[in-house]
Write a protein that holds these residues in place. Structure first.
Motif, PDB file in Angstrom:
ATOM      1  N   LYS A 168     137.650  19.212  -8.973  1.00  0.00           N
ATOM      2  CA  LYS A 168     137.155  18.233  -8.298  1.00  0.00           C
ATOM      3  C   LYS A 168     138.265  17.222  -8.062  1.00  0.00           C
ATOM      4  CE  LYS A 168     133.612  14.624  -8.284  1.00  0.00           C
ATOM      5  NZ  LYS A 168     134.264  13.386  -7.832  1.00  0.00           N
ATOM      6  N   GLN A 169     138.587  16.865  -6.514  1.00  0.00           N
ATOM      7  CA  GLN A 169     139.444  16.021  -6.200  1.00  0.00           C
ATOM      8  C   GLN A 169     139.007  14.581  -6.428  1.00  0.00           C
ATOM      9  OE1 GLN A 169     140.243  16.119  -1.995  1.00  0.00           O
ATOM     10  NE2 GLN A 169     141.845  14.602  -2.100  1.00  0.00           N
ATOM     11  N   MET A 170     139.876  13.657  -7.018  1.00  0.00           N
ATOM     12  CA  MET A 170     139.497  12.316  -7.206  1.00  0.00           C
ATOM     13  C   MET A 170     140.374  11.475  -6.153  1.00  0.00           C
ATOM     14  SD  MET A 170     138.075  13.333  -9.861  1.00  0.00           S
ATOM     15  CE  MET A 170     137.466  11.865 -10.809  1.00  0.00           C
ATOM     16  N   LYS A 171     139.131  10.295  -5.911  1.00  0.00           N
ATOM     17  CA  LYS A 171     139.877   9.524  -4.819  1.00  0.00           C
ATOM     18  C   LYS A 171     141.104   8.663  -5.383  1.00  0.00           C
ATOM     19  CE  LYS A 171     136.576   7.560  -1.631  1.00  0.00           C
ATOM     20  NZ  LYS A 171     135.451   8.859  -1.510  1.00  0.00           N
ATOM     21  N   ARG A 172     142.073   8.415  -4.381  1.00  0.00           N
ATOM     22  CA  ARG A 172     143.300   7.578  -4.977  1.00  0.00           C
ATOM     23  C   ARG A 172     143.515   6.884  -3.921  1.00  0.00           C
ATOM     24  NH1 ARG A 172     145.924   8.876  -9.414  1.00  0.00           N
ATOM     25  NH2 ARG A 172     147.669   7.745  -8.876  1.00  0.00           N
ATOM     26  N   SER A 173     144.298   5.623  -4.139  1.00  0.00           N
ATOM     27  CA  SER A 173     144.834   4.575  -2.918  1.00  0.00           C
ATOM     28  C   SER A 173     146.073   4.892  -2.679  1.00  0.00           C
ATOM     29  CB  SER A 173     144.509   3.383  -3.483  1.00  0.00           C
ATOM     30  OG  SER A 173     145.198   2.929  -4.773  1.00  0.00           O
ATOM     31  N   TYR A 176     149.366  10.167  -3.967  1.00  0.00           N
ATOM     32  CA  TYR A 176     149.361  11.154  -4.592  1.00  0.00           C
ATOM     33  C   TYR A 176     148.165  11.906  -4.512  1.00  0.00           C
ATOM     34  CZ  TYR A 176     153.525  10.682  -7.755  1.00  0.00           C
ATOM     35  OH  TYR A 176     154.744  10.161  -7.998  1.00  0.00           O
ATOM     36  N   LEU A 177     148.197  13.247  -4.760  1.00  0.00           N
ATOM     37  CA  LEU A 177     146.696  14.053  -4.895  1.00  0.00           C
ATOM     38  C   LEU A 177     146.261  13.910  -6.419  1.00  0.00           C
ATOM     39  CD1 LEU A 177     147.213  16.986  -2.271  1.00  0.00           C
ATOM     40  CD2 LEU A 177     146.214  14.776  -1.842  1.00  0.00           C
ATOM     41  N   LEU A 201     148.156  15.328 -11.228  1.00  0.00           N
ATOM     42  CA  LEU A 201     148.785  14.671  -9.934  1.00  0.00           C
ATOM     43  C   LEU A 201     149.644  15.438  -9.260  1.00  0.00           C
ATOM     44  CD1 LEU A 201     149.359  10.973 -11.201  1.00  0.00           C
ATOM     45  CD2 LEU A 201     147.607  11.887  -9.981  1.00  0.00           C
ATOM     46  N   TRP A 202     149.815  15.298  -8.099  1.00  0.00           N
ATOM     47  CA  TRP A 202     150.818  15.809  -7.409  1.00  0.00           C
ATOM     48  C   TRP A 202     151.116  15.411  -6.024  1.00  0.00           C
ATOM     49  CZ3 TRP A 202     150.784  18.733  -2.622  1.00  0.00           C
ATOM     50  CH2 TRP A 202     151.942  19.490  -2.446  1.00  0.00           C
ATOM     51  N   HIS A 203     152.384  15.236  -5.857  1.00  0.00           N
ATOM     52  CA  HIS A 203     153.049  14.927  -4.525  1.00  0.00           C
ATOM     53  C   HIS A 203     154.021  15.869  -4.111  1.00  0.00           C
ATOM     54  CE1 HIS A 203     155.442  12.569  -1.567  1.00  0.00           C
ATOM     55  NE2 HIS A 203     154.283  11.910  -1.600  1.00  0.00           N
ATOM     56  N   PRO A 204     154.143  16.203  -2.999  1.00  0.00           N
ATOM     57  CA  PRO A 204     155.368  17.130  -2.674  1.00  0.00           C
ATOM     58  C   PRO A 204     156.716  16.866  -3.010  1.00  0.00           C
ATOM     59  CG  PRO A 204     154.024  16.668  -0.752  1.00  0.00           C
ATOM     60  CD  PRO A 204     153.522  16.043  -1.758  1.00  0.00           C
ATOM     61  N   HIS A 205     156.859  15.560  -3.101  1.00  0.00           N
ATOM     62  CA  HIS A 205     158.299  14.985  -3.301  1.00  0.00           C
ATOM     63  C   HIS A 205     158.483  14.753  -4.797  1.00  0.00           C
ATOM     64  CE1 HIS A 205     158.258  13.901   1.013  1.00  0.00           C
ATOM     65  NE2 HIS A 205     158.422  14.985   0.891  1.00  0.00           N
ATOM     66  N   HIS A 206     157.514  14.887  -5.567  1.00  0.00           N
ATOM     67  CA  HIS A 206     157.606  14.260  -6.991  1.00  0.00           C
ATOM     68  C   HIS A 206     157.211  15.287  -8.016  1.00  0.00           C
ATOM     69  CE1 HIS A 206     158.669  10.602  -5.258  1.00  0.00           C
ATOM     70  NE2 HIS A 206     157.339  10.282  -4.651  1.00  0.00           N
ATOM     71  N   GLY A 207     156.575  16.557  -7.626  1.00  0.00           N
ATOM     72  CA  GLY A 207     156.098  17.775  -8.668  1.00  0.00           C
ATOM     73  C   GLY A 207     154.822  17.075  -9.158  1.00  0.00           C
ATOM     74  N   VAL A 208     154.672  18.201 -10.176  1.00  0.00           N
ATOM     75  CA  VAL A 208     153.285  18.324 -10.851  1.00  0.00           C
ATOM     76  C   VAL A 208     153.218  17.527 -12.060  1.00  0.00           C
ATOM     77  CG1 VAL A 208     151.319  19.754 -11.702  1.00  0.00           C
ATOM     78  CG2 VAL A 208     152.945  20.466  -9.928  1.00  0.00           C
ATOM     79  N   GLN A 209     152.388  16.467 -12.391  1.00  0.00           N
ATOM     80  CA  GLN A 209     152.345  15.925 -13.749  1.00  0.00           C
ATOM     81  C   GLN A 209     150.665  16.226 -14.179  1.00  0.00           C
ATOM     82  OE1 GLN A 209     153.140  11.984 -11.520  1.00  0.00           O
ATOM     83  NE2 GLN A 209     153.699  11.538 -13.813  1.00  0.00           N
ATOM     84  N   VAL A 210     150.902  16.448 -15.569  1.00  0.00           N
ATOM     85  CA  VAL A 210     149.370  16.415 -16.240  1.00  0.00           C
ATOM     86  C   VAL A 210     149.327  14.999 -16.789  1.00  0.00           C
ATOM     87  CG1 VAL A 210     148.024  17.681 -17.922  1.00  0.00           C
ATOM     88  CG2 VAL A 210     149.461  18.993 -16.416  1.00  0.00           C
ATOM     89  N   THR A 211     148.559  14.217 -16.416  1.00  0.00           N
ATOM     90  CA  THR A 211     148.061  13.135 -16.897  1.00  0.00           C
ATOM     91  C   THR A 211     147.087  13.023 -18.280  1.00  0.00           C
ATOM     92  OG1 THR A 211     146.502  12.410 -15.194  1.00  0.00           O
ATOM     93  CG2 THR A 211     148.617  11.717 -14.881  1.00  0.00           C
ATOM     94  N   ARG A 212     146.470  13.706 -18.242  1.00  0.00           N
ATOM     95  CA  ARG A 212     145.518  13.910 -19.539  1.00  0.00           C
ATOM     96  C   ARG A 212     145.059  15.527 -19.475  1.00  0.00           C
ATOM     97  NH1 ARG A 212     142.212   9.894 -17.439  1.00  0.00           N
ATOM     98  NH2 ARG A 212     140.618  11.545 -16.655  1.00  0.00           N
ATOM     99  N   ASP A 213     144.922  15.803 -20.662  1.00  0.00           N
ATOM    100  CA  ASP A 213     144.372  17.191 -21.153  1.00  0.00           C
ATOM    101  C   ASP A 213     143.751  17.108 -22.359  1.00  0.00           C
ATOM    102  OD1 ASP A 213     146.021  19.071 -23.040  1.00  0.00           O
ATOM    103  OD2 ASP A 213     147.166  17.394 -22.176  1.00  0.00           O
ATOM    104  N   SER A 214     142.566  17.802 -22.375  1.00  0.00           N
ATOM    105  CA  SER A 214     141.926  18.019 -23.573  1.00  0.00           C
ATOM    106  C   SER A 214     141.059  19.073 -23.747  1.00  0.00           C
ATOM    107  CB  SER A 214     141.036  16.775 -24.002  1.00  0.00           C
ATOM    108  OG  SER A 214     140.072  16.718 -22.894  1.00  0.00           O
ATOM    109  N   ARG A 215     141.317  19.763 -25.231  1.00  0.00           N
ATOM    110  CA  ARG A 215     140.213  20.942 -25.275  1.00  0.00           C
ATOM    111  C   ARG A 215     138.966  20.602 -25.229  1.00  0.00           C
ATOM    112  NH1 ARG A 215     141.929  25.477 -29.788  1.00  0.00           N
ATOM    113  NH2 ARG A 215     139.863  26.598 -29.621  1.00  0.00           N
ATOM    114  N   GLN A 216     138.060  21.428 -24.731  1.00  0.00           N
ATOM    115  CA  GLN A 216     136.612  21.121 -24.558  1.00  0.00           C
ATOM    116  C   GLN A 216     135.739  21.895 -25.517  1.00  0.00           C
ATOM    117  OE1 GLN A 216     135.541  18.676 -22.188  1.00  0.00           O
ATOM    118  NE2 GLN A 216     137.789  18.186 -22.291  1.00  0.00           N
ATOM    119  N   PRO A 217     134.617  21.468 -25.958  1.00  0.00           N
ATOM    120  CA  PRO A 217     133.760  22.306 -26.826  1.00  0.00           C
ATOM    121  C   PRO A 217     133.485  23.576 -26.056  1.00  0.00           C
ATOM    122  CG  PRO A 217     132.690  20.098 -25.962  1.00  0.00           C
ATOM    123  CD  PRO A 217     133.947  19.990 -25.605  1.00  0.00           C
ATOM    124  N   LYS A 218     132.894  24.435 -26.883  1.00  0.00           N
ATOM    125  CA  LYS A 218     132.520  25.863 -26.277  1.00  0.00           C
ATOM    126  C   LYS A 218     131.395  25.580 -25.236  1.00  0.00           C
ATOM    127  CE  LYS A 218     135.004  29.242 -27.529  1.00  0.00           C
ATOM    128  NZ  LYS A 218     136.257  28.665 -28.006  1.00  0.00           N
TER     129      LYS A 218
END
Length: 222
Positions: A168-173, A176-177, A201-218
């Motif tokens: 799901k794409q999130m709205k940003r001001s 970044y995407l 997060l991604w921007h063509p000039h700044h690369g990919v960042q994972v700002t949050r990640d978490s293992r989910q219950p099964k």
């Protein structure tokens, strides 16, 4: 002294898979993801009180363009006894990766021009199909999952991105995407399928960042 391992050895394969995931995270984009084609050479070195270091010579391929390969040397250090420290990975590419600026810009502008935020599920579907317009979304997940794999790998794991359950794409001001992904990671040693959430997060000039990640219950699988 380092001990030679057969390229087909499980330990060599796990270290090579991790090195590839890390490299994909560092150098990938919606226009480029890298996969392991083959292991040319692998050596394992035991460093007293530190851990096990793998010296690898790999051949990588471009995920969209299987004919495009690049050689790479990598070192992976798994720290002894520490569950919370990601392995150290260093790599050197022999040659240049194909330029993807144009493809990345096209994707960026397409997403920016959508009327509604993008939402998609089950990539690939149960037949293994990925709609062409979803390929960049899948490659972005591939790249971002490289970070998750790197952070959570040990000498006894071998992770593979099996599927995007939902994105799901999130709205940003700002420029970044941002995408919220739920992915399924296949852990090849235990054969476990693990749902994982990651905010990317991604921007063509700044690369990919994972700002949050978490293992989910099964149960998120149902």
């Amino acid at each position: 002294a380092a001990m030679e391992l057969q390229p087909s050895h499980g330990l060599a394969s796990r270290a090579a898979t991790l090195a590839t995931a890390y490299l994909c995270y560092r150098r990938g984009s919606p226009g480029r993801a890298l996969a392991l084609r083959s292991i040319r050479r692998a050596r394992r070195e035991d460093i007293d009180d530190v851990g096990h270091k793998y010296h690898l010579e790999l051949v990588l391929e471009d995920v969209p363009d299987k004919d495009s390969t690049i050689n790479c040397t990598a070192e992976v250090l798994y720290h002894l006894g520490s569950k919370n420290v990601a392995p150290d990975v260093q790599f050197t590419l022999e040659g240049e990766l194909k330029n993807t600026d144009e493809a990345d810009d096209v994707f960026y502008n397409q997403i920016r021009s959508l009327e509604k935020e993008l939402v998609a599920e089950n990539i690939p579907d149960s037949h293994g199909n990925v709609p062409p317009e979803m390929e960049p979304i899948r490659r972005l997940a591939w790249v971002a999952s490289g970070y998750v794999i790197w952070q959570n790998s040990t000498e006894n794991t071998k992770f593979h991105l099996a599927q995007i359950k939902r994105v799901k794409q999130m709205k940003r001001s700002d420029e970044y995407l941002e995408f919220d992904y739920t992915i399924l990671l296949h852990e090849m040693v235990s054969q476990e399928i693990i749902p994982w959430q990651m905010t990317v997060l991604w921007h063509p000039h700044h690369g990919v960042q994972v700002t949050r990640d978490s293992r989910q219950p099964k149960h998120t699988l149902e």
